[in-house]
Scaffold this motif. Structure first.
Motif, PDB file in Angstrom:
ATOM      1  N   THR A  74       0.844  -1.188   0.000  1.00  0.00           N
ATOM      2  CA  THR A  74       0.000   0.000   0.000  1.00  0.00           C
ATOM      3  C   THR A  74       0.882   1.241   0.000  1.00  0.00           C
ATOM      4  O   THR A  74       1.721   1.412   0.890  1.00  0.00           O
ATOM      5  CB  THR A  74      -0.927   0.012   1.226  1.00  0.00           C
ATOM      6  OG1 THR A  74      -1.699  -1.194   1.250  1.00  0.00           O
ATOM      7  CG2 THR A  74      -1.861   1.212   1.189  1.00  0.00           C
ATOM      8  N   ILE A  75       0.698   2.093  -1.002  1.00  0.00           N
ATOM      9  CA  ILE A  75       1.491   3.313  -1.154  1.00  0.00           C
ATOM     10  C   ILE A  75       0.551   4.496  -0.950  1.00  0.00           C
ATOM     11  O   ILE A  75      -0.436   4.647  -1.677  1.00  0.00           O
ATOM     12  CB  ILE A  75       2.134   3.388  -2.546  1.00  0.00           C
ATOM     13  CG1 ILE A  75       2.939   2.114  -2.839  1.00  0.00           C
ATOM     14  CG2 ILE A  75       3.027   4.626  -2.665  1.00  0.00           C
ATOM     15  CD1 ILE A  75       3.430   2.022  -4.271  1.00  0.00           C
ATOM     16  N   ALA A  76       0.850   5.328   0.045  1.00  0.00           N
ATOM     17  CA  ALA A  76      -0.005   6.470   0.374  1.00  0.00           C
ATOM     18  C   ALA A  76       0.546   7.735  -0.284  1.00  0.00           C
ATOM     19  O   ALA A  76       1.670   8.139   0.005  1.00  0.00           O
ATOM     20  CB  ALA A  76      -0.078   6.647   1.887  1.00  0.00           C
ATOM     21  N   TYR A  77      -0.243   8.337  -1.146  1.00  0.00           N
ATOM     22  CA  TYR A  77       0.142   9.606  -1.760  1.00  0.00           C
ATOM     23  C   TYR A  77      -0.527  10.781  -1.046  1.00  0.00           C
ATOM     24  O   TYR A  77       0.107  11.795  -0.771  1.00  0.00           O
ATOM     25  CB  TYR A  77      -0.190   9.602  -3.251  1.00  0.00           C
ATOM     26  CG  TYR A  77       0.653   8.621  -4.034  1.00  0.00           C
ATOM     27  CD1 TYR A  77       1.948   8.953  -4.428  1.00  0.00           C
ATOM     28  CD2 TYR A  77       0.189   7.351  -4.359  1.00  0.00           C
ATOM     29  CE1 TYR A  77       2.748   8.062  -5.132  1.00  0.00           C
ATOM     30  CE2 TYR A  77       0.977   6.448  -5.062  1.00  0.00           C
ATOM     31  CZ  TYR A  77       2.251   6.807  -5.438  1.00  0.00           C
ATOM     32  OH  TYR A  77       3.050   5.904  -6.117  1.00  0.00           O
ATOM     33  N   GLN A  78      -1.812  10.645  -0.744  1.00  0.00           N
ATOM     34  CA  GLN A  78      -2.519  11.642   0.064  1.00  0.00           C
ATOM     35  C   GLN A  78      -3.494  10.903   0.974  1.00  0.00           C
ATOM     36  O   GLN A  78      -4.093   9.909   0.578  1.00  0.00           O
ATOM     37  CB  GLN A  78      -3.276  12.643  -0.818  1.00  0.00           C
ATOM     38  CG  GLN A  78      -2.377  13.504  -1.688  1.00  0.00           C
ATOM     39  CD  GLN A  78      -3.131  14.635  -2.373  1.00  0.00           C
ATOM     40  OE1 GLN A  78      -3.623  15.545  -1.725  1.00  0.00           O
ATOM     41  NE2 GLN A  78      -3.196  14.578  -3.693  1.00  0.00           N
ATOM     42  N   GLN A  99       3.295   0.503   3.171  1.00  0.00           N
ATOM     43  CA  GLN A  99       3.181  -0.680   4.019  1.00  0.00           C
ATOM     44  C   GLN A  99       3.288  -1.910   3.127  1.00  0.00           C
ATOM     45  O   GLN A  99       2.533  -2.055   2.158  1.00  0.00           O
ATOM     46  CB  GLN A  99       1.843  -0.702   4.763  1.00  0.00           C
ATOM     47  CG  GLN A  99       1.699  -1.930   5.655  1.00  0.00           C
ATOM     48  CD  GLN A  99       0.336  -2.582   5.512  1.00  0.00           C
ATOM     49  OE1 GLN A  99      -0.139  -2.856   4.424  1.00  0.00           O
ATOM     50  NE2 GLN A  99      -0.290  -2.826   6.640  1.00  0.00           N
ATOM     51  N   TRP A 100       4.255  -2.766   3.449  1.00  0.00           N
ATOM     52  CA  TRP A 100       4.504  -3.975   2.653  1.00  0.00           C
ATOM     53  C   TRP A 100       4.159  -5.167   3.544  1.00  0.00           C
ATOM     54  O   TRP A 100       4.918  -5.523   4.440  1.00  0.00           O
ATOM     55  CB  TRP A 100       5.977  -4.020   2.230  1.00  0.00           C
ATOM     56  CG  TRP A 100       6.271  -4.923   1.074  1.00  0.00           C
ATOM     57  CD1 TRP A 100       6.110  -6.284   1.036  1.00  0.00           C
ATOM     58  CD2 TRP A 100       6.798  -4.545  -0.210  1.00  0.00           C
ATOM     59  NE1 TRP A 100       6.495  -6.775  -0.185  1.00  0.00           N
ATOM     60  CE2 TRP A 100       6.920  -5.731  -0.970  1.00  0.00           C
ATOM     61  CE3 TRP A 100       7.181  -3.331  -0.771  1.00  0.00           C
ATOM     62  CZ2 TRP A 100       7.422  -5.729  -2.274  1.00  0.00           C
ATOM     63  CZ3 TRP A 100       7.662  -3.331  -2.068  1.00  0.00           C
ATOM     64  CH2 TRP A 100       7.782  -4.515  -2.798  1.00  0.00           C
ATOM     65  N   MET A 101       2.994  -5.749   3.314  1.00  0.00           N
ATOM     66  CA  MET A 101       2.515  -6.849   4.157  1.00  0.00           C
ATOM     67  C   MET A 101       2.681  -8.176   3.435  1.00  0.00           C
ATOM     68  O   MET A 101       2.137  -8.373   2.345  1.00  0.00           O
ATOM     69  CB  MET A 101       1.045  -6.657   4.533  1.00  0.00           C
ATOM     70  CG  MET A 101       0.505  -7.766   5.446  1.00  0.00           C
ATOM     71  SD  MET A 101      -1.239  -7.581   5.848  1.00  0.00           S
ATOM     72  CE  MET A 101      -2.017  -8.269   4.376  1.00  0.00           C
ATOM     73  N   THR A 102       3.435  -9.078   4.039  1.00  0.00           N
ATOM     74  CA  THR A 102       3.578 -10.435   3.517  1.00  0.00           C
ATOM     75  C   THR A 102       2.521 -11.303   4.188  1.00  0.00           C
ATOM     76  O   THR A 102       2.669 -11.720   5.340  1.00  0.00           O
ATOM     77  CB  THR A 102       4.988 -10.984   3.803  1.00  0.00           C
ATOM     78  OG1 THR A 102       5.967 -10.096   3.255  1.00  0.00           O
ATOM     79  CG2 THR A 102       5.172 -12.367   3.203  1.00  0.00           C
ATOM     80  N   ALA A 103       1.421 -11.551   3.472  1.00  0.00           N
ATOM     81  CA  ALA A 103       0.349 -12.374   4.039  1.00  0.00           C
ATOM     82  C   ALA A 103       0.791 -13.825   4.161  1.00  0.00           C
ATOM     83  O   ALA A 103       0.497 -14.505   5.145  1.00  0.00           O
ATOM     84  CB  ALA A 103      -0.905 -12.268   3.178  1.00  0.00           C
ATOM     85  N   PRO A 142       3.834 -14.816   8.123  1.00  0.00           N
ATOM     86  CA  PRO A 142       3.468 -13.446   7.764  1.00  0.00           C
ATOM     87  C   PRO A 142       4.390 -12.425   8.430  1.00  0.00           C
ATOM     88  O   PRO A 142       4.939 -12.669   9.507  1.00  0.00           O
ATOM     89  CB  PRO A 142       2.041 -13.296   8.301  1.00  0.00           C
ATOM     90  CG  PRO A 142       1.531 -14.698   8.432  1.00  0.00           C
ATOM     91  CD  PRO A 142       2.724 -15.529   8.785  1.00  0.00           C
ATOM     92  N   LYS A 143       4.535 -11.263   7.768  1.00  0.00           N
ATOM     93  CA  LYS A 143       5.338 -10.199   8.362  1.00  0.00           C
ATOM     94  C   LYS A 143       4.962  -8.865   7.726  1.00  0.00           C
ATOM     95  O   LYS A 143       4.259  -8.812   6.712  1.00  0.00           O
ATOM     96  CB  LYS A 143       6.833 -10.466   8.178  1.00  0.00           C
ATOM     97  CG  LYS A 143       7.326 -10.385   6.743  1.00  0.00           C
ATOM     98  CD  LYS A 143       8.854 -10.492   6.685  1.00  0.00           C
ATOM     99  CE  LYS A 143       9.348 -10.283   5.267  1.00  0.00           C
ATOM    100  NZ  LYS A 143      10.817 -10.263   5.187  1.00  0.00           N
ATOM    101  N   TYR A 144       5.454  -7.786   8.349  1.00  0.00           N
ATOM    102  CA  TYR A 144       5.226  -6.435   7.851  1.00  0.00           C
ATOM    103  C   TYR A 144       6.539  -5.727   7.618  1.00  0.00           C
ATOM    104  O   TYR A 144       7.510  -5.935   8.352  1.00  0.00           O
ATOM    105  CB  TYR A 144       4.444  -5.600   8.871  1.00  0.00           C
ATOM    106  CG  TYR A 144       2.975  -5.878   8.909  1.00  0.00           C
ATOM    107  CD1 TYR A 144       2.119  -5.285   7.991  1.00  0.00           C
ATOM    108  CD2 TYR A 144       2.434  -6.719   9.865  1.00  0.00           C
ATOM    109  CE1 TYR A 144       0.758  -5.537   8.027  1.00  0.00           C
ATOM    110  CE2 TYR A 144       1.075  -6.975   9.920  1.00  0.00           C
ATOM    111  CZ  TYR A 144       0.240  -6.373   8.997  1.00  0.00           C
ATOM    112  OH  TYR A 144      -1.092  -6.616   9.023  1.00  0.00           O
ATOM    113  N   PHE A 178      12.445  -5.469   1.477  1.00  0.00           N
ATOM    114  CA  PHE A 178      12.882  -6.833   1.178  1.00  0.00           C
ATOM    115  C   PHE A 178      11.866  -7.470   0.241  1.00  0.00           C
ATOM    116  O   PHE A 178      10.653  -7.365   0.462  1.00  0.00           O
ATOM    117  CB  PHE A 178      12.985  -7.665   2.463  1.00  0.00           C
ATOM    118  CG  PHE A 178      13.142  -9.137   2.201  1.00  0.00           C
ATOM    119  CD1 PHE A 178      14.395  -9.669   1.938  1.00  0.00           C
ATOM    120  CD2 PHE A 178      12.034  -9.984   2.191  1.00  0.00           C
ATOM    121  CE1 PHE A 178      14.543 -11.020   1.669  1.00  0.00           C
ATOM    122  CE2 PHE A 178      12.176 -11.338   1.929  1.00  0.00           C
ATOM    123  CZ  PHE A 178      13.434 -11.860   1.668  1.00  0.00           C
ATOM    124  N   THR A 179      12.331  -8.139  -0.805  1.00  0.00           N
ATOM    125  CA  THR A 179      11.437  -8.867  -1.711  1.00  0.00           C
ATOM    126  C   THR A 179      11.926 -10.297  -1.863  1.00  0.00           C
ATOM    127  O   THR A 179      13.120 -10.566  -1.773  1.00  0.00           O
ATOM    128  CB  THR A 179      11.363  -8.190  -3.095  1.00  0.00           C
ATOM    129  OG1 THR A 179      12.660  -8.230  -3.720  1.00  0.00           O
ATOM    130  CG2 THR A 179      10.931  -6.731  -2.973  1.00  0.00           C
TER     131      THR A 179
END
Length: 291
Positions: A74-78, A99-103, A142-144, A178-179
């Motif tokens: 999720t990338i927040a611009y506004q 926010q990079w959530m690894t489900a 899972p991780k964030y 991390f990817t």
């Protein structure tokens, strides 16, 4: 090195609401050749273009829902987003943050407008991407990754503007995310007339979304705000030039080339794995989260 040409420029489809807090245009998957296999490892892209939400004492958003088998970015611009999950994680995604959530093997999750922001409302603009996980990692823990705008690698282009690297790298400058597989994700923030060159392997699935302003790609292809550019899987290099101050989300990733079997909030490799995901969800193995 050869030019990576534009395959198609896609205008946004009519918007629809996800829950009551996210008014999105869906680009991936869609009918414009942008299916999951073509865009692998990017299996979904929803774009909440600029939209004004009035103030509300009850934050708008999406209630509790499960995920398994992939990552949400999720990338927040506004605007600001708050989130919680069944493993006890949570936080606020502020303007400029990611926010990079690894489900992975599974979480219950809910996301909604941040409480204080919701009271006053305002312009809301976000992107959510789903990045597929390779089969060997789909059932990992899972991780964030909470990536603040201040954590991102900024590459100064002088009078042209800058590149904000979220994941992967730009000219050897690596982003903080991390990817699991090679994924490049970055915002090009260009001044009027500013140019930036990009170089990705020919076989990587590569695209751009114009968040603000307008651009010209490779000197010929004009792209307006809220339009999506898909590049051919030939050539390595392309150039964008801003017709006015512009923000462009650039994504490029190595395809997994594995079977993709999606069903709702689960993306696995086989039908049997999807059935197992539903069984695990229905028997409480994703944990508990109050709506």
């Amino acid at each position: 090195m050869t030019t990576k040409k534009v395959e198609i420029v896609v205008s946004p489809k009519p918007a629809h609401f996800v829950g009551d807090g996210f008014r999105v245009h869906n680009f991936i998957p869609s009918a414009y050749r942008l299916d999951m296999k073509r865009m692998d490892p990017f299996i979904m892209l929803d774009y909440n273009s600029k939209f004004h939400f009035n103030g509300s004492d009850k934050p708008r958003g999406v209630g509790v829902h499960p995920h398994r088998g992939f990552e949400t970015v999720t990338i927040a611009y506004q605007g600001k987003v708050e989130h919680h999950d069944s493993s006890g994680g949570g936080g606020v995604i502020g303007e400029g943050d990611v926010q990079w959530m690894t489900a992975a093997r599974g979480v219950l999750h809910k996301e909604y407008h941040e409480t204080e922001w919701s009271k006053t409302g305002g312009i809301f603009q976000m992107v959510q991407l789903w990045v597929n996980l390779p089969a060997k990692d789909k059932m990992s823990k899972p991780k964030y990754q909470a990536i603040k705008s201040s954590d991102m690698k900024l590459v100064d282009l002088g009078d042209n503007g800058l590149i904000e690297v979220i994941a992967g790298e730009y000219n050897g400058n690596k982003g903080p995310a991390f990817t699991f597989t090679p994924v490049n994700m970055m915002n090009a923030k260009l001044k009027t007339g500013g140019k930036a060159d990009f170089n990705f392997p020919a076989q990587y699935n590569t695209a751009a979304l114009v968040i603000e302003g307008s651009i010209t790609v490779n000197g010929t292809e004009k792209v307006a705000a809220d339009q999506f550019v898909l590049f051919e899987n030939k050539g390595e290099q392309f150039t964008i030039e801003a017709g006015e101050d512009a923000i462009v989300l650039i994504i490029s990733g190595e395809p997994l080339n594995e079977p993709i079997f999606p069903h709702g909030p689960f993306v696995m490799n086989t039908r049997e794995e999807i059935m197992q995901a539903f069984e695990d969800f229905n028997t409480g193995k994703f944990g508990y989260l109050e709506d």
